[in-house]
Design a protein around this motif. Structure first.
Motif, PDB file in Angstrom:
ATOM      1  N   VAL A  72     -26.793 -20.103 -10.993  1.00 61.06           N
ATOM      2  CA  VAL A  72     -27.162 -20.145 -12.405  1.00 61.06           C
ATOM      3  C   VAL A  72     -25.949 -19.692 -13.205  1.00 61.06           C
ATOM      4  N   LEU A  73     -25.403 -20.581 -14.011  1.00 61.89           N
ATOM      5  CA  LEU A  73     -24.237 -20.234 -14.808  1.00 61.89           C
ATOM      6  C   LEU A  73     -24.631 -19.318 -15.956  1.00 61.89           C
ATOM      7  N   ASN A  74     -23.712 -18.445 -16.319  1.00 61.91           N
ATOM      8  CA  ASN A  74     -23.957 -17.546 -17.441  1.00 61.91           C
ATOM      9  C   ASN A  74     -23.850 -18.335 -18.743  1.00 61.91           C
ATOM     10  N   PRO A  75     -24.935 -18.450 -19.516  1.00 65.45           N
ATOM     11  CA  PRO A  75     -24.890 -19.276 -20.723  1.00 65.45           C
ATOM     12  C   PRO A  75     -24.189 -18.617 -21.901  1.00 65.45           C
ATOM     13  N   TRP A  76     -23.922 -17.305 -21.777  1.00 60.83           N
ATOM     14  CA  TRP A  76     -23.371 -16.550 -22.903  1.00 60.83           C
ATOM     15  C   TRP A  76     -21.859 -16.370 -22.817  1.00 60.83           C
ATOM     16  N   ASP A  77     -21.325 -16.448 -21.586  1.00 62.61           N
ATOM     17  CA  ASP A  77     -19.901 -16.175 -21.381  1.00 62.61           C
ATOM     18  C   ASP A  77     -19.397 -17.069 -20.264  1.00 62.61           C
ATOM     19  N   GLU A  78     -18.616 -18.088 -20.623  1.00 58.24           N
ATOM     20  CA  GLU A  78     -18.159 -19.050 -19.624  1.00 58.24           C
ATOM     21  C   GLU A  78     -17.202 -18.435 -18.616  1.00 58.24           C
ATOM     22  N   ASN A  79     -16.678 -17.254 -18.892  1.00 57.78           N
ATOM     23  CA  ASN A  79     -15.789 -16.587 -17.949  1.00 57.78           C
ATOM     24  C   ASN A  79     -16.506 -15.591 -17.054  1.00 57.78           C
ATOM     25  N   ALA A  80     -17.795 -15.378 -17.304  1.00 60.16           N
ATOM     26  CA  ALA A  80     -18.558 -14.409 -16.509  1.00 60.16           C
ATOM     27  C   ALA A  80     -18.982 -15.047 -15.184  1.00 60.16           C
ATOM     28  N   PRO A  81     -19.152 -14.217 -14.148  1.00 64.78           N
ATOM     29  CA  PRO A  81     -19.608 -14.766 -12.861  1.00 64.78           C
ATOM     30  C   PRO A  81     -20.991 -15.382 -12.983  1.00 64.78           C
ATOM     31  N   SER A  82     -21.252 -16.344 -12.123  1.00 58.35           N
ATOM     32  CA  SER A  82     -22.580 -16.940 -12.061  1.00 58.35           C
ATOM     33  C   SER A  82     -23.530 -16.007 -11.320  1.00 58.35           C
ATOM     34  N   ASP A  83     -24.821 -16.234 -11.506  1.00 61.02           N
ATOM     35  CA  ASP A  83     -25.835 -15.595 -10.660  1.00 61.02           C
ATOM     36  C   ASP A  83     -26.094 -16.519  -9.479  1.00 61.02           C
ATOM     37  N   LEU A  84     -26.083 -15.954  -8.270  1.00 58.77           N
ATOM     38  CA  LEU A  84     -26.234 -16.736  -7.053  1.00 58.77           C
ATOM     39  C   LEU A  84     -27.378 -16.193  -6.213  1.00 58.77           C
ATOM     40  N   PHE A  85     -28.139 -17.108  -5.596  1.00 59.30           N
ATOM     41  CA  PHE A  85     -29.281 -16.726  -4.787  1.00 59.30           C
ATOM     42  C   PHE A  85     -29.281 -17.548  -3.503  1.00 59.30           C
ATOM     43  N   PHE A  86     -29.405 -16.840  -2.382  1.00 60.86           N
ATOM     44  CA  PHE A  86     -29.412 -17.505  -1.082  1.00 60.86           C
ATOM     45  C   PHE A  86     -30.854 -17.715  -0.641  1.00 60.86           C
ATOM     46  N   ILE A  87     -31.199 -18.974  -0.380  1.00 65.18           N
ATOM     47  CA  ILE A  87     -32.535 -19.309   0.102  1.00 65.18           C
ATOM     48  C   ILE A  87     -32.443 -19.558   1.598  1.00 65.18           C
ATOM     49  N   ASP A  88     -33.070 -18.670   2.339  1.00 70.66           N
ATOM     50  CA  ASP A  88     -32.940 -18.634   3.794  1.00 70.66           C
ATOM     51  C   ASP A  88     -34.109 -19.364   4.442  1.00 70.66           C
ATOM     52  N   ASN A  89     -33.822 -20.547   4.950  1.00 71.22           N
ATOM     53  CA  ASN A  89     -34.855 -21.323   5.639  1.00 71.22           C
ATOM     54  C   ASN A  89     -34.757 -21.230   7.149  1.00 71.22           C
ATOM     55  N   THR A  90     -33.626 -20.718   7.674  1.00 72.78           N
ATOM     56  CA  THR A  90     -33.409 -20.742   9.123  1.00 72.78           C
ATOM     57  C   THR A  90     -33.338 -19.360   9.751  1.00 72.78           C
ATOM     58  N   GLY A  91     -32.910 -18.353   8.989  1.00 76.89           N
ATOM     59  CA  GLY A  91     -32.718 -17.019   9.558  1.00 76.89           C
ATOM     60  C   GLY A  91     -31.508 -16.922  10.446  1.00 76.89           C
ATOM     61  N   THR A 177     -33.541 -15.731 -19.448  1.00 77.62           N
ATOM     62  CA  THR A 177     -32.274 -15.030 -19.618  1.00 77.62           C
ATOM     63  C   THR A 177     -32.004 -14.756 -21.088  1.00 77.62           C
ATOM     64  N   TYR A 178     -31.528 -13.550 -21.381  1.00 74.26           N
ATOM     65  CA  TYR A 178     -31.161 -13.152 -22.736  1.00 74.26           C
ATOM     66  C   TYR A 178     -29.739 -12.602 -22.725  1.00 74.26           C
ATOM     67  N   LYS A 179     -29.110 -12.626 -23.891  1.00 69.35           N
ATOM     68  CA  LYS A 179     -27.736 -12.145 -23.971  1.00 69.35           C
ATOM     69  C   LYS A 179     -27.650 -10.677 -23.579  1.00 69.35           C
ATOM     70  N   GLU A 180     -28.632  -9.901 -24.021  1.00 69.61           N
ATOM     71  CA  GLU A 180     -28.717  -8.515 -23.590  1.00 69.61           C
ATOM     72  C   GLU A 180     -29.612  -8.460 -22.349  1.00 69.61           C
ATOM     73  N   ASN A 181     -29.137  -7.812 -21.308  1.00 67.16           N
ATOM     74  CA  ASN A 181     -29.894  -7.764 -20.059  1.00 67.16           C
ATOM     75  C   ASN A 181     -31.061  -6.786 -20.193  1.00 67.16           C
ATOM     76  N   HIS A 182     -32.282  -7.332 -20.111  1.00 66.00           N
ATOM     77  CA  HIS A 182     -33.480  -6.506 -20.227  1.00 66.00           C
ATOM     78  C   HIS A 182     -34.035  -6.084 -18.861  1.00 66.00           C
ATOM     79  N   TYR A 183     -33.371  -6.491 -17.778  1.00 65.12           N
ATOM     80  CA  TYR A 183     -34.018  -6.371 -16.477  1.00 65.12           C
ATOM     81  C   TYR A 183     -33.289  -5.480 -15.486  1.00 65.12           C
ATOM     82  N   ASP A 184     -32.351  -4.662 -15.974  1.00 63.28           N
ATOM     83  CA  ASP A 184     -31.651  -3.753 -15.066  1.00 63.28           C
ATOM     84  C   ASP A 184     -32.624  -2.817 -14.357  1.00 63.28           C
TER      85      ASP A 184
END
Length: 389
Positions: A72-91, A177-184
């Motif tokens: 998931v790309l950061n919509p607020w800052d093109e230079n910020a790291p993306s959010d990444l999630f690993f979906i494990d189907n095999t283990g 997603t919001y510009k200010e992180n509400h979920y820390d």
């Protein structure tokens, strides 16, 4: 650009005001971002394949055999790291540094009604075990689940009930997603939050394409692609019909809020809909994907002769011309008001903010029929219709 009547119930007013600001007038979201995945793939090797959306700018899916990484790309800052999630189907992979979601998903949480809509469309609603702000969700299964206790009330988006979520133990929480992180606070207690930024897309089909992003977490991408393909075909067929229109009526939109009239800029979601629906919009040549704030005199001078006037309201019961004029008597001076050519969506019961984003083809046909009454004679408006005098 779209704001609501002061007489409405305060809590509902505040929620829909927030939705309006974010959903319609947000600026500079996902424009021209081509970043690659921000993760060391040394332990993965090159991905076997990559899903890059046709219209959306905010996500990608990298496939490694049966496993995958969703970006998931950061919509607020093109230079910020993306959010990444690993979906494990095999283990079979030793993954560190990424949130891991082990398939199958049997317990998750939704912090937006749009996620409930996607779950229903992909038939995974039974796996949804907790929701925020359930009073704003119309899905009857979720409503019944909250009453019976099989679906937990996770509080509100801004004040989530952490204790309930910890007890519920969702495998992840979809959040807007919001510009200010509400979920820390949620992340700090070990809960995985996945930003759903679909509402920030400025192209109508771009928003609908996020169902593929959602489907990836349930290994239902192919089903999601079929749903999206039907939407895409219908939208483009309607757009093609409307592109042949010779006479394009003019349209204005929005209304005053605290002495400011917000209108969508020329590259925005609404401006795109107007263009595709065969209407000319006075601010279509302005730059930006967000909103422009003007005073009454500026908008009146630019648009009082517009053929149509389109907006949303949130009004219990029937909304009337008298209700509209009571907001500001000057509205009656507009040509569209005088000629009964108001196009509106009463979001109190139309579902526009809940599932309209997933049906841009329907919205386009609603607007196309309003602007060009001779077209789409068999179409029954769902989200937007002409306000009857």
């Amino acid at each position: 650009m779209k704001f609501f009547l002061e007489i409405f119930i305060k809590s509902r007013y505040q929620l829909f005001l927030l939705l309006t600001i974010l959903f319609i007038t947000i600026s500079s979201c996902f424009q021209g971002k081509k970043r690659g995945i921000d993760f060391d793939l040394a332990n993965f090797g090159e991905p076997d394949s990559l899903y890059e959306p046709l219209y959306s700018k905010g996500f990608k899916i990298f496939y490694f055999g049966s496993d995958k990484i969703v970006e998931v790309l950061n919509p607020w800052d093109e230079n910020a790291p993306s959010d990444l999630f690993f979906i494990d189907n095999t283990g079979l992979r030793n993954v560190s540094g990424l949130p891991i979601i082990k398939a199958p998903v049997t317990n998750w949480s939704a912090f937006s009604s749009s996620q409930v809509v996607m779950a229903d469309k992909l038939d995974v609603i039974e796996t949804l075990k907790s929701v925020a702000d359930p009073e704003y969700i119309s899905n009857h299964k979720i409503k019944e689940g909250v009453i019976s206790g099989t679906v937990k009330n996770a509080g509100t988006v801004y004040e989530p009930d952490i204790e309930t979520l910890i007890v519920s133990q969702p495998q992840f929480i979809f959040v807007s997603t919001y510009k200010e992180n509400h979920y820390d606070r949620l992340n700090n207690v070990g809960l995985i939050t996945i930003p759903d930024a679909g509402y920030l897309e400025t192209v109508p089909l771009g928003r609908a394409e996020w169902i593929i992003f959602f489907g990836a977490f349930f290994n239902l991408e192919e089903e999601a692609k079929k749903i999206f393909k039907e939407v895409e075909i219908s939208y483009n067929e309607t757009k093609a019909i409307l592109s042949e229109i010779i006479h394009r009526p003019t349209v204005t939109t929005g209304f005053l809020y605290q002495d400011i009239w917000f209108v969508p800029a020329g590259d925005s979601y609404i401006a795109t809909l107007f263009r595709d629906a065969g209407a000319d919009y006075p601010y279509s040549d302005t730059k930006g994907t967000g909103s422009l704030g003007f005073d009454f005199e500026k908008v009146f001078f630019d648009t009082y002769q517009s053929d149509f006037w389109m907006f949303t309201v949130n009004h219990p019961g029937n909304f009337t011309y008298a209700d509209f004029q009571s907001m500001d008597a000057r509205y009656a001076q507009f040509k569209a008001f005088k000629e009964n050519k108001i196009i509106y969506s009463n979001t109190y019961n139309s579902g526009y903010y809940e599932w309209g984003w997933m049906e841009p083809h329907t919205i386009l046909k609603d607007l196309g029929k309003a602007f060009h009454p001779a077209l789409f004679a068999d179409h029954k408006p769902i989200f937007f219709t002409i306000l009857q005098p």
